[in-house]
Design an enzyme around this catalytic site. Structure first.
Site, short mmCIF file in Angstrom:
data_model
loop_
_atom_site.label_atom_id
_atom_site.label_comp_id
_atom_site.label_asym_id
_atom_site.label_seq_id
_atom_site.Cartn_x
_atom_site.Cartn_y
_atom_site.Cartn_z
CG HIS A 128 -1.99 -1.02 1.21
ND1 HIS A 128 -2.83 -1.23 0.14
CD2 HIS A 128 -2.34 -1.95 2.14
CE1 HIS A 128 -3.65 -2.23 0.41
NE2 HIS A 128 -3.37 -2.68 1.61
CG ASP A 165 -3.17 -8.42 0.57
OD1 ASP A 165 -2.37 -8.69 1.46
OD2 ASP A 165 -4.20 -7.72 0.76
CG HIS A 167 -6.95 -5.21 1.79
ND1 HIS A 167 -6.47 -6.05 2.78
CD2 HIS A 167 -8.19 -4.83 2.18
CE1 HIS A 167 -7.38 -6.16 3.73
NE2 HIS A 167 -8.44 -5.44 3.39
CG ASP A 249 -5.30 -9.99 3.28
OD1 ASP A 249 -4.97 -10.44 2.17
OD2 ASP A 249 -5.05 -8.81 3.62
#
Length: 312
Positions: A128, A165, A167, A249
């Site tokens: 991120h 992931d 996200h 995740d």
């Protein structure tokens, strides 16, 4: 050291990075991965202590002032909040430099033919972090730095970064969106943090490949996203080096999102990526830990990922 071996990079200080009580990106995450990789199954891993990186490879991706401010802002005690989610403790600066050192050292070893591939069990995570902004638990974008380092230090022309992931890796996309020498492929939940990753975000030359998944999607949708869209695009790109943002995740047990991916799906996607790497880039793959917030699911999924890296 065998050229057919899988390397494993980690460091105790990456456990000491502590965003605080009840923070989901907790030290126990890395301890769970480290414990899983101590099993007899992993006795053939070639184990390394992640070295301390200099700032030079970080400057390849992040603004110098940003990097210097992050390292100067590490607290001597207590915690420093960069945003409501992204927090530094006294060990965070060294942990972030060890994470970068791990991925760069892994790139060196794979490029030298000393290892076939490598997994970096490090934190803080990275995908991120943007050029001049920490966010989403991330300080420096480890995989983006590894990609640029492979190009600058080893003359690699085309690098692919694959991110499963849950996200979207907005920071990685941000790093390479206008660069058609780096392919970025991502499956992720939509809508979800950080709000980027639409299929229409294709980047320069169309080598940015996003496949949003809907809340409740599981193995069939996850596998279709990769089989039907991302993997064919990756094969067409034909990279010289492959880097994996290994976030776990999207697992059905994870508390921070709403997908229903299974542990074996991570073994499946790892095998698919390594199969492509065998044909296009001489097996050269480096994987780095991102998310995963249910400790049991994280341990089992990361173990399955590494097991396939060792045997595929």
């Amino acid at each position: 050291m065998s050229a057919q071996a899988t390397g494993y990079y980690t460091h105790a200080v990456c456990v000491d990075h502590n965003p605080g009580d009840r923070h989901p990106e907790c030290p126990a995450r890395l301890r769970s991965v480290q414990s899983a990789l101590e099993a007899e199954t992993f006795s053939d891993l070639v184990r390394f202590e992640a070295p301390l990186a200099s700032t030079e490879p970080i400057y390849l991706v992040h603004d110098k002032d940003y990097v210097d401010d992050i390292l100067a802002g590490v607290p001597l005690e207590g915690r420093a909040f960069l945003d409501p989610d992204t927090v530094m403790s006294p060990a965070s600066g060294e942990a972030a430099l060890r994470a970068v050192g791990a991925v760069c050292s892994a790139v060196d070893a794979v490029m030298a033919g000393e290892l076939r591939n490598a997994f970096c069990a490090v934190r803080p995570p990275g995908h991120h972090a943007e050029r001049d902004r920490a966010m989403g638990f991330c300080l420096f974008n480890n995989v983006a730095i590894a990609a640029r380092y492979a190009q600058h230090a080893h003359g690699i022309e085309k690098v692919a970064v694959l991110d499963f992931d849950v996200h979207h890796g907005n920071g990685t996309q941000h790093s390479f969106y206008d660069d058609d020498t780096v392919f970025f492929g991502s499956s992720h939940q939509w809508p979800a943090y950080p709000g980027t990753g639409k299929a229409s975000e294709t980047g320069r030359g169309g080598v940015n490949c996003n496949v949003p998944l809907s809340p409740g999607d599981g193995s069939p949708e996850f596998r279709a996203a990769w089989t039907d869209i991302i993997l064919p695009s990756l094969t067409e790109f034909n990279p010289d080096f492959m880097i994996i943002s290994a976030g776990f995740d999207a697992h059905e047990r994870d508390p921070l999102a709403n997908l229903n991916v299974q542990t074996e799906d991570y073994g499946w996607i790892t095998g698919k990526l390594l199969s492509i790497a065998k044909h296009c880039c001489d097996n050269r793959v480096v994987s780095s830990l991102e998310g995963g917030y249910d400790l049991q699911a994280l341990a089992k999924s990361s173990a399955r990922h590494v097991e396939v890296m060792m045997t595929a």
